[in-house]
Design a protein around this motif. Structure first.
Motif, PDB file in Angstrom:
ATOM      1  N   GLY A 108       1.165  -0.787  10.177  1.00 22.02           N
ATOM      2  CA  GLY A 108       1.623   0.750   9.783  1.00 22.02           C
ATOM      3  C   GLY A 108       3.016   0.808   9.636  1.00 22.02           C
ATOM      4  O   GLY A 108       3.897   1.259   8.647  1.00 22.02           O
ATOM      5  N   LEU A 109       3.939   0.210  10.780  1.00 21.26           N
ATOM      6  CA  LEU A 109       5.389   0.489  10.996  1.00 21.26           C
ATOM      7  C   LEU A 109       6.124  -0.256   9.982  1.00 21.26           C
ATOM      8  O   LEU A 109       7.065   0.161   9.437  1.00 21.26           O
ATOM      9  N   LEU A 110       5.545  -1.469   9.610  1.00 26.17           N
ATOM     10  CA  LEU A 110       6.136  -2.450   8.751  1.00 26.17           C
ATOM     11  C   LEU A 110       6.081  -1.848   7.361  1.00 26.17           C
ATOM     12  O   LEU A 110       6.866  -2.026   6.547  1.00 26.17           O
ATOM     13  N   ILE A 111       4.871  -1.290   6.796  1.00 23.21           N
ATOM     14  CA  ILE A 111       4.571  -0.669   5.805  1.00 23.21           C
ATOM     15  C   ILE A 111       5.538   0.385   5.239  1.00 23.21           C
ATOM     16  O   ILE A 111       6.269   0.484   4.595  1.00 23.21           O
ATOM     17  N   ASP A 112       5.708   1.173   6.450  1.00 22.57           N
ATOM     18  CA  ASP A 112       6.685   2.237   6.417  1.00 22.57           C
ATOM     19  C   ASP A 112       8.048   1.677   6.167  1.00 22.57           C
ATOM     20  O   ASP A 112       8.904   2.332   5.353  1.00 22.57           O
ATOM     21  N   LEU A 117       3.578  -1.497  -0.756  1.00 25.72           N
ATOM     22  CA  LEU A 117       2.551  -1.081  -1.407  1.00 25.72           C
ATOM     23  C   LEU A 117       2.805   0.344  -2.168  1.00 25.72           C
ATOM     24  O   LEU A 117       1.860   1.071  -2.294  1.00 25.72           O
ATOM     25  N   ASN A 119       4.414   2.655  -1.137  1.00 29.10           N
ATOM     26  CA  ASN A 119       4.504   3.934   0.067  1.00 29.10           C
ATOM     27  C   ASN A 119       6.072   4.275   0.010  1.00 29.10           C
ATOM     28  O   ASN A 119       6.969   3.510  -0.090  1.00 29.10           O
ATOM     29  N   GLN A 120       6.466   5.636   0.563  1.00 30.82           N
ATOM     30  CA  GLN A 120       7.755   6.041   0.777  1.00 30.82           C
ATOM     31  C   GLN A 120       8.435   5.179   1.955  1.00 30.82           C
ATOM     32  O   GLN A 120       7.655   4.780   2.971  1.00 30.82           O
ATOM     33  N   ILE A 122      10.123   4.905   5.520  1.00 37.35           N
ATOM     34  CA  ILE A 122      10.327   5.527   6.759  1.00 37.35           C
ATOM     35  C   ILE A 122      11.100   4.551   7.521  1.00 37.35           C
ATOM     36  O   ILE A 122      10.269   3.458   8.142  1.00 37.35           O
TER      37      ILE A 122
ATOM     38  N   SER B  18      -4.283  -1.108   8.457  1.00 36.87           N
ATOM     39  CA  SER B  18      -3.194  -0.458   7.801  1.00 36.87           C
ATOM     40  C   SER B  18      -2.983  -0.638   6.512  1.00 36.87           C
ATOM     41  O   SER B  18      -2.350   0.166   5.620  1.00 36.87           O
ATOM     42  N   VAL B  93       2.442   5.782   7.012  1.00 38.32           N
ATOM     43  CA  VAL B  93       1.323   4.940   7.641  1.00 38.32           C
ATOM     44  C   VAL B  93       1.455   4.906   9.161  1.00 38.32           C
ATOM     45  O   VAL B  93       0.405   5.190   9.945  1.00 38.32           O
ATOM     46  N   GLY B  94       2.343   4.666   9.695  1.00 33.04           N
ATOM     47  CA  GLY B  94       2.528   4.589  11.118  1.00 33.04           C
ATOM     48  C   GLY B  94       2.176   5.874  11.838  1.00 33.04           C
ATOM     49  O   GLY B  94       1.369   5.891  12.673  1.00 33.04           O
TER      50      GLY B  94
END
Lengths: 152, 143
Positions: A108-112, A117, A119-120, A122, B18, B93-94
């Protein structure tokens, strides 16, 4: 501002997950995880079709016009279910839970951070790193708690 | 060795959850949150149907002889998926995952405490309340 509504909503999502897993836990013990997951997805499909037809406002782009790779989410969900079916007897529920949560939070933190994919972005700022340390502590406590319950 | 390999597989499965949320968010933004939810349940249901047909044990006859309340778990699934589809594009996502985790553990604690749904009654323990406390601070920091 919107996050003041969405965070409680996500908490509620977690609550539904817990209720679902206790009901499904009982069913799983009787008929197995695979049949339980199948029923969950079939019932979910029926409800989602009704929602799309009668609740959702008409959309400009239909589901079938979306890029195919965006539709592969369920493969990951099913992989998770199958992985749990095979792993829990081998490593126990305590270790399995910890590995899942750790994987979930890491990804989740890596995708952010990398805006994968679509996603915005962060970024991993010092606050997020501090949160990671706390989450590691939480994961350790969950493991100890589950271990204790497993052995008792 | 086998244990470490299994742990890695389960860790990857968690990462997959995730990825699923990361795919769902943008899909929901373009085709609608409920259509994105339908996509998950439909594809998942089809994959699991295949798996059931070829599974070594036949479980469906027993499934439908269980008490009806035990068959209701799936009703909540779409609620959960609509929520993550709506929340991830805005929260990320986090943050969404951390909030979900908090709701899940807190509710699990309550269900155990009251012995709901036939779960054996278990008192609130210090480990999970400690974990909840840490997750709450993490949620505050992360979002």
């Amino acid at each position: 501002m919107l996050s003041f509504i969405l965070i409680p909503l996500a908490l509620l999502g977690g609550a539904t997950l817990a209720v679902q897993s206790s009901v499904n836990g009982r069913l799983g013990a009787a008929v197995g995880i695979l049949a339980t997951a199948w029923l969950t997805f079939v019932v979910g499909s029926v409800i989602s079709v009704l929602l799309v037809l009668f609740v959702q406002a008409p959309q400009d782009i239909s589901l079938l016009a979306a890029p195919r790779w965006q539709m592969t989410g369920a493969f990951f969900g099913v992989f998770y279910i199958v992985a749990m079916v095979f792993s829990v007897p081998l490593i126990g529920i305590a270790a399995a839970t910890v590995a899942v949560v750790a994987g979930q939070l890491t990804m989740g933190l890596l995708i952010d951070n990398f805006a994968w994919l679509g996603n915005q972005r962060i970024a991993l700022d010092p606050q997020r790193w501090a949160a990671i340390v706390l989450l590691l502590g939480a994961i350790a406590l969950i493991y100890l708690g589950n271990r204790k319950r497993e052995t008792s | 060795m086998k244990q470490i390999f299994t742990l890695i597989i389960v860790f990857a499965a968690g990462m997959g959850l995730s990825v699923e949320a990361g795919l769902l968010g943008p899909l929901g933004e373009t085709v609608g949150h409920m259509s994105a939810t339908l996509c998950i349940f439909l594809v998942g249901g089809l994959l699991l149907s295949l798996a059931l047909i070829f599974a070594p044990t036949r479980a469906l006859p027993q499934l439908f002889s269980q008490p009806r309340w035990m068959l209701t778990g799936g009703v909540l699934g779409p609620v959960y998926v609509v929520i993550i589809t709506t929340a991830t594009p805005i929260l990320g996502v986090g943050t969404t995952m951390v909030a979900i985790l908090f709701g899940q553990i807190a509710t699990g604690l309550l269900l155990d405490h009251f012995g709901a749904f036939g779960v054996p009654r278990q008192r609130v323990d210090r480990y999970r309340t400690g974990a909840l406390f840490l997750i709450a601070i993490a949620l505050f920091l992360i979002h």
